[in-house]
Design a protein around this motif. Sequence first.
Motif: not given
Length: 145
Positions: A14-15, A17-18, A21-22, A132, A134
């Motif tokens: 799900d990278w 979507e991460q 969404q982030g 990552t 993030d």
Amino acid sequence: MKYVVYLSGEIHSDWREQIIQGCARKGLDIQFTSAITDHESSDAAGDGLGAETSSFWRDHKSAKVNAIRTQTAIKNCDLAVIRFGAKYKQWNAAFDAGYCAALGKPYITLHDEDLIHALKEVDGAAQSWATTPDQVIELLAYLAA
């Protein structure tokens, strides 16, 4: 600054979507584009051109149809994030990185440290390397500021 960001590569986590969404949580004005990430749909992209008895020719036709979307998205993006996962070899992602480099499109690679050696040329042409989602979000936040 508004960006169009193409998300390329690995489809088994799900990278995407991460990151999407982030960036939304940070209020970033970013439009995301991507290849078709549903594996069966992607494999069937050329089926509308006629049935094939050989899986080679079915894959060949579908790859060409998918390339229309990929090439258009890369040409129209401001930058790309290219994800390499450890489980599968993403030849398409390596091709997308080379296409970005050839067009002068900046790209960020996203992969674990254990792929450093295998991706040294791809990383060498990238503007950044992240491990990552993030980290990618933080890079995009800086760029979109």
